[in-house]
Design a protein around this motif. Structure first.
Motif, PDB file in Angstrom:
ATOM      1  N   LEU A  78       0.822  -1.214   0.000  1.00 57.98           N
ATOM      2  CA  LEU A  78       0.000   0.000   0.000  1.00 57.98           C
ATOM      3  C   LEU A  78       0.855   1.264   0.000  1.00 57.98           C
ATOM      4  CD1 LEU A  78      -2.831  -1.046   2.489  1.00 57.98           C
ATOM      5  CD2 LEU A  78      -2.872  -1.061  -0.015  1.00 57.98           C
ATOM      6  N   ILE A  79       1.942   1.277   0.765  1.00 59.32           N
ATOM      7  CA  ILE A  79       2.789   2.468   0.784  1.00 59.32           C
ATOM      8  C   ILE A  79       3.385   2.719  -0.594  1.00 59.32           C
ATOM      9  CG2 ILE A  79       4.987   3.388   1.633  1.00 59.32           C
ATOM     10  CD1 ILE A  79       4.317   2.335   4.365  1.00 59.32           C
ATOM     11  N   HIS A  80       3.883   1.669  -1.228  1.00 60.89           N
ATOM     12  CA  HIS A  80       4.499   1.868  -2.540  1.00 60.89           C
ATOM     13  C   HIS A  80       3.461   2.213  -3.610  1.00 60.89           C
ATOM     14  CE1 HIS A  80       8.695   1.117  -1.754  1.00 60.89           C
ATOM     15  NE2 HIS A  80       8.339   0.159  -0.913  1.00 60.89           N
ATOM     16  N   ARG A  81       2.280   1.681  -3.498  1.00 59.85           N
ATOM     17  CA  ARG A  81       1.229   2.096  -4.435  1.00 59.85           C
ATOM     18  C   ARG A  81       0.939   3.585  -4.313  1.00 59.85           C
ATOM     19  NH1 ARG A  81      -3.641  -2.439  -4.353  1.00 59.85           N
ATOM     20  NH2 ARG A  81      -2.482  -4.144  -5.369  1.00 59.85           N
ATOM     21  N   SER A  82       1.046   4.099  -3.091  1.00 59.50           N
ATOM     22  CA  SER A  82       0.669   5.499  -2.881  1.00 59.50           C
ATOM     23  C   SER A  82       1.768   6.463  -3.304  1.00 59.50           C
ATOM     24  CB  SER A  82       0.316   5.736  -1.408  1.00 59.50           C
ATOM     25  OG  SER A  82       1.448   5.580  -0.581  1.00 59.50           O
ATOM     26  N   VAL A  83       3.038   6.035  -3.286  1.00 64.75           N
ATOM     27  CA  VAL A  83       4.122   6.978  -3.564  1.00 64.75           C
ATOM     28  C   VAL A  83       4.869   6.701  -4.866  1.00 64.75           C
ATOM     29  CG1 VAL A  83       4.456   7.416  -1.113  1.00 64.75           C
ATOM     30  CG2 VAL A  83       5.853   5.671  -2.239  1.00 64.75           C
ATOM     31  N   ASP A  84       4.770   5.490  -5.396  1.00 67.55           N
ATOM     32  CA  ASP A  84       5.483   5.155  -6.630  1.00 67.55           C
ATOM     33  C   ASP A  84       4.515   5.181  -7.809  1.00 67.55           C
ATOM     34  OD1 ASP A  84       8.073   4.723  -5.552  1.00 67.55           O
ATOM     35  OD2 ASP A  84       7.380   2.821  -4.735  1.00 67.55           O
ATOM     36  N   ARG A  85       4.609   6.201  -8.610  1.00 67.83           N
ATOM     37  CA  ARG A  85       3.660   6.378  -9.708  1.00 67.83           C
ATOM     38  C   ARG A  85       3.968   5.470 -10.890  1.00 67.83           C
ATOM     39  NH1 ARG A  85      -0.850   8.217  -8.548  1.00 67.83           N
ATOM     40  NH2 ARG A  85      -1.121   8.951 -10.689  1.00 67.83           N
ATOM     41  N   ASP A  86       5.206   5.011 -11.012  1.00 69.76           N
ATOM     42  CA  ASP A  86       5.595   4.242 -12.191  1.00 69.76           C
ATOM     43  C   ASP A  86       5.370   2.746 -12.038  1.00 69.76           C
ATOM     44  OD1 ASP A  86       6.441   6.576 -13.417  1.00 69.76           O
ATOM     45  OD2 ASP A  86       8.488   6.404 -12.618  1.00 69.76           O
ATOM     46  N   VAL A  87       5.230   2.275 -10.804  1.00 75.09           N
ATOM     47  CA  VAL A  87       5.069   0.839 -10.557  1.00 75.09           C
ATOM     48  C   VAL A  87       3.902   0.624  -9.605  1.00 75.09           C
ATOM     49  CG1 VAL A  87       6.153  -1.242  -9.632  1.00 75.09           C
ATOM     50  CG2 VAL A  87       7.543   0.427 -10.871  1.00 75.09           C
ATOM     51  N   PHE A  88       3.022  -0.305  -9.959  1.00 74.75           N
ATOM     52  CA  PHE A  88       1.878  -0.634  -9.115  1.00 74.75           C
ATOM     53  C   PHE A  88       2.088  -2.053  -8.602  1.00 74.75           C
ATOM     54  CE2 PHE A  88      -2.483  -1.856  -8.122  1.00 74.75           C
ATOM     55  CZ  PHE A  88      -2.987  -0.696  -7.544  1.00 74.75           C
ATOM     56  N   LEU A  89       2.555  -2.157  -7.360  1.00 73.46           N
ATOM     57  CA  LEU A  89       2.827  -3.479  -6.794  1.00 73.46           C
ATOM     58  C   LEU A  89       1.541  -4.262  -6.592  1.00 73.46           C
ATOM     59  CD1 LEU A  89       5.585  -2.784  -4.105  1.00 73.46           C
ATOM     60  CD2 LEU A  89       5.861  -3.758  -6.387  1.00 73.46           C
ATOM     61  N   THR A  90       1.559  -5.531  -6.952  1.00 76.43           N
ATOM     62  CA  THR A  90       0.373  -6.380  -6.844  1.00 76.43           C
ATOM     63  C   THR A  90       0.470  -7.297  -5.632  1.00 76.43           C
ATOM     64  OG1 THR A  90       1.331  -8.180  -8.166  1.00 76.43           O
ATOM     65  CG2 THR A  90       0.180  -6.410  -9.356  1.00 76.43           C
ATOM     66  N   ALA A  91      -0.682  -7.851  -5.257  1.00 77.02           N
ATOM     67  CA  ALA A  91      -0.716  -8.827  -4.161  1.00 77.02           C
ATOM     68  C   ALA A  91       0.134 -10.037  -4.510  1.00 77.02           C
ATOM     69  CB  ALA A  91      -2.156  -9.242  -3.886  1.00 77.02           C
ATOM     70  N   LYS A  92       0.128 -10.448  -5.744  1.00 75.45           N
ATOM     71  CA  LYS A  92       0.921 -11.602  -6.177  1.00 75.45           C
ATOM     72  C   LYS A  92       2.410 -11.349  -5.959  1.00 75.45           C
ATOM     73  CE  LYS A  92       1.521 -14.664 -10.206  1.00 75.45           C
ATOM     74  NZ  LYS A  92       2.977 -14.504 -10.431  1.00 75.45           N
ATOM     75  N   THR A  93       2.869 -10.151  -6.315  1.00 71.97           N
ATOM     76  CA  THR A  93       4.270  -9.806  -6.114  1.00 71.97           C
ATOM     77  C   THR A  93       4.644  -9.855  -4.637  1.00 71.97           C
ATOM     78  OG1 THR A  93       4.387  -8.419  -8.085  1.00 71.97           O
ATOM     79  CG2 THR A  93       6.002  -7.977  -6.353  1.00 71.97           C
ATOM     80  N   MET A  94       3.790  -9.315  -3.778  1.00 72.03           N
ATOM     81  CA  MET A  94       4.099  -9.284  -2.352  1.00 72.03           C
ATOM     82  C   MET A  94       4.121 -10.687  -1.760  1.00 72.03           C
ATOM     83  SD  MET A  94       4.702  -6.144  -2.160  1.00 72.03           S
ATOM     84  CE  MET A  94       5.194  -6.135  -0.438  1.00 72.03           C
ATOM     85  N   LEU A  95       3.203 -11.550  -2.186  1.00 68.11           N
ATOM     86  CA  LEU A  95       3.202 -12.919  -1.679  1.00 68.11           C
ATOM     87  C   LEU A  95       4.447 -13.666  -2.150  1.00 68.11           C
ATOM     88  CD1 LEU A  95       1.620 -14.880   0.063  1.00 68.11           C
ATOM     89  CD2 LEU A  95       0.426 -15.660  -1.994  1.00 68.11           C
ATOM     90  N   GLU A  96       4.867 -13.402  -3.362  1.00 73.00           N
ATOM     91  CA  GLU A  96       6.115 -14.007  -3.855  1.00 73.00           C
ATOM     92  C   GLU A  96       7.309 -13.526  -3.040  1.00 73.00           C
ATOM     93  OE1 GLU A  96       6.157 -12.954  -7.957  1.00 73.00           O
ATOM     94  OE2 GLU A  96       4.867 -14.617  -8.571  1.00 73.00           O
ATOM     95  N   LEU A  97       7.361 -12.233  -2.716  1.00 64.49           N
ATOM     96  CA  LEU A  97       8.467 -11.707  -1.923  1.00 64.49           C
ATOM     97  C   LEU A  97       8.511 -12.352  -0.539  1.00 64.49           C
ATOM     98  CD1 LEU A  97       8.319  -7.895  -2.758  1.00 64.49           C
ATOM     99  CD2 LEU A  97      10.044  -9.542  -3.506  1.00 64.49           C
ATOM    100  N   ALA A  98       7.349 -12.658   0.022  1.00 65.77           N
ATOM    101  CA  ALA A  98       7.269 -13.222   1.367  1.00 65.77           C
ATOM    102  C   ALA A  98       7.559 -14.719   1.392  1.00 65.77           C
ATOM    103  CB  ALA A  98       5.887 -12.962   1.960  1.00 65.77           C
TER     104      ALA A  98
END
Length: 463
Positions: free
Chosen positions: A343-363
């Motif tokens: 959520l933080i990166h979605r709010s401040v990074d205009r060029d990249v929209f991090l997805t739930a899939k990406t975050m689950l992969e990172l974890a």
């Protein structure tokens, strides 16, 4: 050996698309097969079946940066910025005996397991967290912290660390435990310690972990030599981060400073934080194949800044997530870590929209790659170790369910974990008759006694 067919409405293998009404066959500590439940029940009629209903079976979380021994410190130092928090936290930690640290780490390890974490990367100077994690059933890498502010002390500090490492290795379960070495923070070490650590790491085949570029204060201290880190110990009269204002400005970033002293020269280096880095720093980290643990919640809690996670991913650096010290974040909840980072990166990074899939992969698999363990854990694939967690998706937050990955990341919580196994061995099950809270723990520790010891330690630390 333990064998079981785990079934649920959803399987999230990570390596591939989710499977509805699926099953995972576990035998001799490994995953044998992943597929449709009906077919697998027919093919393996002799196996014990555990059906978890409206839930998701997925790989256990990999927490890439922890300090389990500090679990009892949670809530003690609140609502202060990083430099002030660090001095007070160090002073409180010095009040803990080794037994206190062991008991504190037991509580932290139990919380990890109950929250679906199966592997941790932990920093310890005493070995208490390594011993505790082994007793509660976690998998992990445990890095022996080593530091010295004076050049004359460096060789002795290294020799003492090597002696501990060799002893811990002899005591470690080789299937679950790896021992490494970790130089203390850049501002807390004579610079020759970093090259010495890497020499030892290469000689003994040890993984290395270190804190790098975590805070504004450290960045200013390394580059300009003038922040609270250089004088706070003298102002308070205590043994703080340095015992005298001996630091001269280097004029370089923390990453470049570490590079100048060969801090990244061994084959397996994990850098925690990397908040204050520029494009050149990131390129150098990639060049040296340094993995990064991103610890968004701790960095936000202490006002340390925000690591450029999307840039790390774009550069191809190996990245995982870490909960960092419970003394800062109060809980070791990887669900919060995923969600807050997204959520933080979605709010401040205009060029990249991090997805739930990406975050689950990172974890999961991201953390496994960061620790060079991707061939063993991080996904549900045949041949990998059966480090598995089951997340309840029957709550109102996830109903009606459309996508199990989104449900886990955006609506899940540590309290939703129903079952955790490490290496094919069940270590936790929610709602069974075992402790006073109705949870079953398969470990060498009495959970009720562990909690009582935790309360005693916190009473001492509050005084």
């Amino acid at each position: 050996m333990f064998t079981m067919l785990l079934c649920a409405e959803h399987i999230i293998p990570i390596a591939g698309e989710p499977i509805d009404d699926g099953a995972v066959l576990v035998r001799d500590g490994r995953i044998v097969e992943v597929g449709g439940a009906q077919r697998m029940k027919a093919h393996y009629p002799q196996e014990e079946v555990r059906d978890f209903g409206r839930s998701a079976i997925m790989p256990g979380f990999v927490d890439c940066h922890t300090h389990l021994e500090y679990t009892a410190l949670r809530g003690i130092v609140h609502d202060v910025p990083y430099a002030e928090w660090l001095v007070t936290e160090h002073a409180k930690a010095d009040m803990m005996s080794r037994d206190d640290r062991y008991d504190s780490a037991v509580i932290g390890g139990m919380e990890m397991i109950a929250g679906g974490v199966t592997t941790v990367a932990d920093f310890t100077s005493t070995g208490a967290s390594f011993e505790a994690a082994q007793d509660v059933g976690l998998r992990g890498k445990f890095y022996r912290s080593v530091g010295a502010t004076s050049k004359s002390q460096v060789d002795t500090a290294i020799e003492e660390a090597v002696a501990d490492i060799e002893r811990w290795r002899s005591e470690a379960d080789p299937d679950r435990m790896q021992i490494g070495i970790a130089p203390k923070a850049l501002h807390a070490c004579h610079p020759t310690i970093f090259s010495k650590v890497n020499e030892v790491a290469e000689k003994l085949d040890l993984p290395v972990a270190m804190h790098v570029a975590g805070s504004y204060e450290e960045y200013s201290y390394i580059m300009r030599g003038s922040t609270p880190l250089s004088v706070r110990g003298i102002e308070t009269g205590g043994d703080a981060l340095t015992d005298r204002p001996m630091w001269l400005p280097t004029g370089v970033t923390p990453v470049n400073y570490a590079l100048n002293w060969n801090a990244f020269n061994s084959h397996d280096v994990l850098a925690a934080h990397c908040v204050h880095v520029d494009d050149n720093d990131i390129a150098k980290l990639k060049e040296h194949d340094v993995a990064i643990s991103v610890n968004t919640r701790c960095n936000a809690q202490l006002g340390m800044g925000l690591a450029p996670l999307p840039t790390f991913l774009k550069s191809g650096i190996r990245v995982g997530l870490g909960t960092d010290s419970p003394a800062a974040t109060d809980s070791s909840d990887m669900f919060i870590e995923m969600r807050l980072g997204m959520l933080i990166h979605r709010s401040v990074d205009r060029d990249v929209f991090l997805t739930a899939k990406t975050m689950l992969e990172l974890a999961t698999i991201g953390g496994a790659r960061a620790l060079h363990m991707e061939d063993e854990i991080g996904t549900l694939e045949p041949g990998k170790r059966a480090d598995i967690t089951v997340v309840d998706l029957s709550g109102s937050r996830q109903t009606p369910l459309v996508d199990p990955v989104t449900a886990v990341v955006e609506g899940g919580a540590a309290a939703d974990v129903m079952f955790t196994m490490v290496g094919g061995k069940p270590v936790y099950e929610r709602g069974s008759k075992w402790d006073v809270r109705g949870n079953k723990w398969e470990m060498l520790i009495n959970p009720a006694e562990a909690r009582e010891r935790g309360m005693q330690i916190r009473g001492k630390l509050r005084d």
